[in-house]
Scaffold this motif. Structure first.
Motif, PDB file in Angstrom:
ATOM      1  N   VAL A 175     -46.114 -11.849  57.046  1.00 41.01           N
ATOM      2  CA  VAL A 175     -47.038 -12.722  56.318  1.00 41.01           C
ATOM      3  C   VAL A 175     -46.328 -13.972  55.816  1.00 41.01           C
ATOM      4  O   VAL A 175     -46.905 -15.053  55.782  1.00 41.01           O
ATOM      5  CB  VAL A 175     -47.670 -11.954  55.133  1.00 41.01           C
TER       6      VAL A 175
ATOM      7  N   ASN B 167     -51.243  -9.260  44.875  1.00 38.12           N
ATOM      8  CA  ASN B 167     -50.515  -8.049  45.225  1.00 38.12           C
ATOM      9  C   ASN B 167     -49.295  -7.905  44.321  1.00 38.12           C
ATOM     10  O   ASN B 167     -48.328  -8.652  44.459  1.00 38.12           O
ATOM     11  CB  ASN B 167     -50.036  -8.111  46.683  1.00 38.12           C
TER      12      ASN B 167
ATOM     13  N   THR C  86     -54.135  -2.409  48.315  1.00 40.18           N
ATOM     14  CA  THR C  86     -52.763  -2.380  48.802  1.00 40.18           C
ATOM     15  C   THR C  86     -51.795  -2.656  47.652  1.00 40.18           C
ATOM     16  O   THR C  86     -52.179  -3.118  46.585  1.00 40.18           O
ATOM     17  CB  THR C  86     -52.546  -3.447  49.894  1.00 40.18           C
TER      18      THR C  86
ATOM     19  N   ASP D  16     -46.619  -7.095  56.300  1.00 37.11           N
ATOM     20  CA  ASP D  16     -47.814  -6.276  56.109  1.00 37.11           C
ATOM     21  C   ASP D  16     -47.763  -5.097  57.077  1.00 37.11           C
ATOM     22  O   ASP D  16     -47.769  -5.274  58.297  1.00 37.11           O
ATOM     23  CB  ASP D  16     -49.061  -7.132  56.368  1.00 37.11           C
TER      24      ASP D  16
ATOM     25  N   THR E  46     -50.047  -2.476  56.853  1.00 33.67           N
ATOM     26  CA  THR E  46     -51.285  -1.733  56.668  1.00 33.67           C
ATOM     27  C   THR E  46     -52.026  -1.463  57.972  1.00 33.67           C
ATOM     28  O   THR E  46     -52.916  -0.623  58.018  1.00 33.67           O
ATOM     29  CB  THR E  46     -52.229  -2.474  55.703  1.00 33.67           C
TER      30      THR E  46
ATOM     31  N   ARG F 116     -58.275  -5.009  49.086  1.00 34.13           N
ATOM     32  CA  ARG F 116     -57.650  -4.232  50.148  1.00 34.13           C
ATOM     33  C   ARG F 116     -57.035  -2.923  49.675  1.00 34.13           C
ATOM     34  O   ARG F 116     -56.636  -2.092  50.479  1.00 34.13           O
ATOM     35  CB  ARG F 116     -56.580  -5.076  50.845  1.00 34.13           C
TER      36      ARG F 116
ATOM     37  N   ILE G 238     -46.036  -4.667  52.360  1.00 38.21           N
ATOM     38  CA  ILE G 238     -47.387  -4.413  51.871  1.00 38.21           C
ATOM     39  C   ILE G 238     -47.909  -3.149  52.544  1.00 38.21           C
ATOM     40  O   ILE G 238     -47.925  -3.046  53.779  1.00 38.21           O
ATOM     41  CB  ILE G 238     -48.319  -5.597  52.151  1.00 38.21           C
TER      42      ILE G 238
END
Length: 206
Positions: free
Chosen positions: A195, A64, A118, A186, A188, A116, A100
């Motif tokens: 995390v 990421n 992201t 996170d 999402t 993902r 994220i």
């Protein structure tokens, strides 16, 4: 050998910041200070620069990357953010957090987590990073300068020059920075998930 600028950590010299931005606009890879250690950065559209960063960090396609933004005005361009997530981000920025989020189509696919889709976003509080972003007028594609085998971002610019002087184009020396990894959140899903808990957070996450 890379260029090495001594930049005042509290009052960055405009001339040096302008020169650093010129490096970025030429497609260069720079090392710059953030509130969580030193980071590697380049412009979003510079594919070759991003590939250099991946080689330095030995990153795979599921990493990421983070878009480092000057403020929240750039957020909706690059990420899908609902009202609850926006309020949460606003309460915790600028500061030592990486969020994220689901990426929009404005984010090049190569910058997203392959599985993902992201992207990480953060607004730093470091004066040099903020001056750089203000002068550039767009987010930086960024990742912590964490060399293979290390658990923390590099914090000493003199050591960075000794170890990486031939791998990057410019190093901004903003002084030694304590090892303070960001807290990664996170956003999402419906419920925020922490995390990774960082150190040195400026305030409790809420």
């Amino acid at each position: 050998m890379s260029q090495f600028f001594y930049v005042h950590p509290d009052n960055p010299q405009p001339r040096l910041i302008s020169q650093a931005v010129e490096f970025l606009r030429k497609g260069c890879v720079i090392v710059y200070p953030t509130d969580s250690g030193y980071a590697l950065g380049c412009r979003l559209e510079e594919k070759a620069a991003m590939e250099r960063i991946c080689r330095i960090r030995q990153l795979d396609s599921n990493h990421n990357f983070t878009l480092v933004c000057r403020d929240l005005s750039e957020l909706s361009t690059y990420a899908h953010v609902d009202n609850a997530a926006f309020r949460l981000i606003k309460n915790n920025t600028p500061g030592n957090y990486t969020f994220i989020l689901k990426a929009t189509k404005e984010v090049p696919r190569r910058l997203m987590s392959e599985k993902r889709k992201t992207i990480g976003l953060r607004v730093p509080s470091n004066a040099i990073a903020l001056a750089l972003l203000e002068e550039l007028g767009e987010p930086l594609m960024s990742t912590s300068l964490m060399l293979p085998g290390n658990d923390f971002a590099e914090s000493d610019p003199e050591e960075i020059r000794d170890n990486m002087g031939k791998l990057v184009d410019l190093i901004l020396n903003g002084g030694s920075i304590g090892q303070q990894p960001t807290t990664v959140v996170d956003l999402t899903d419906a419920s925020p998930e922490v995390v990774r808990v960082g150190t040195g957070d400026p305030q409790p996450f809420y």
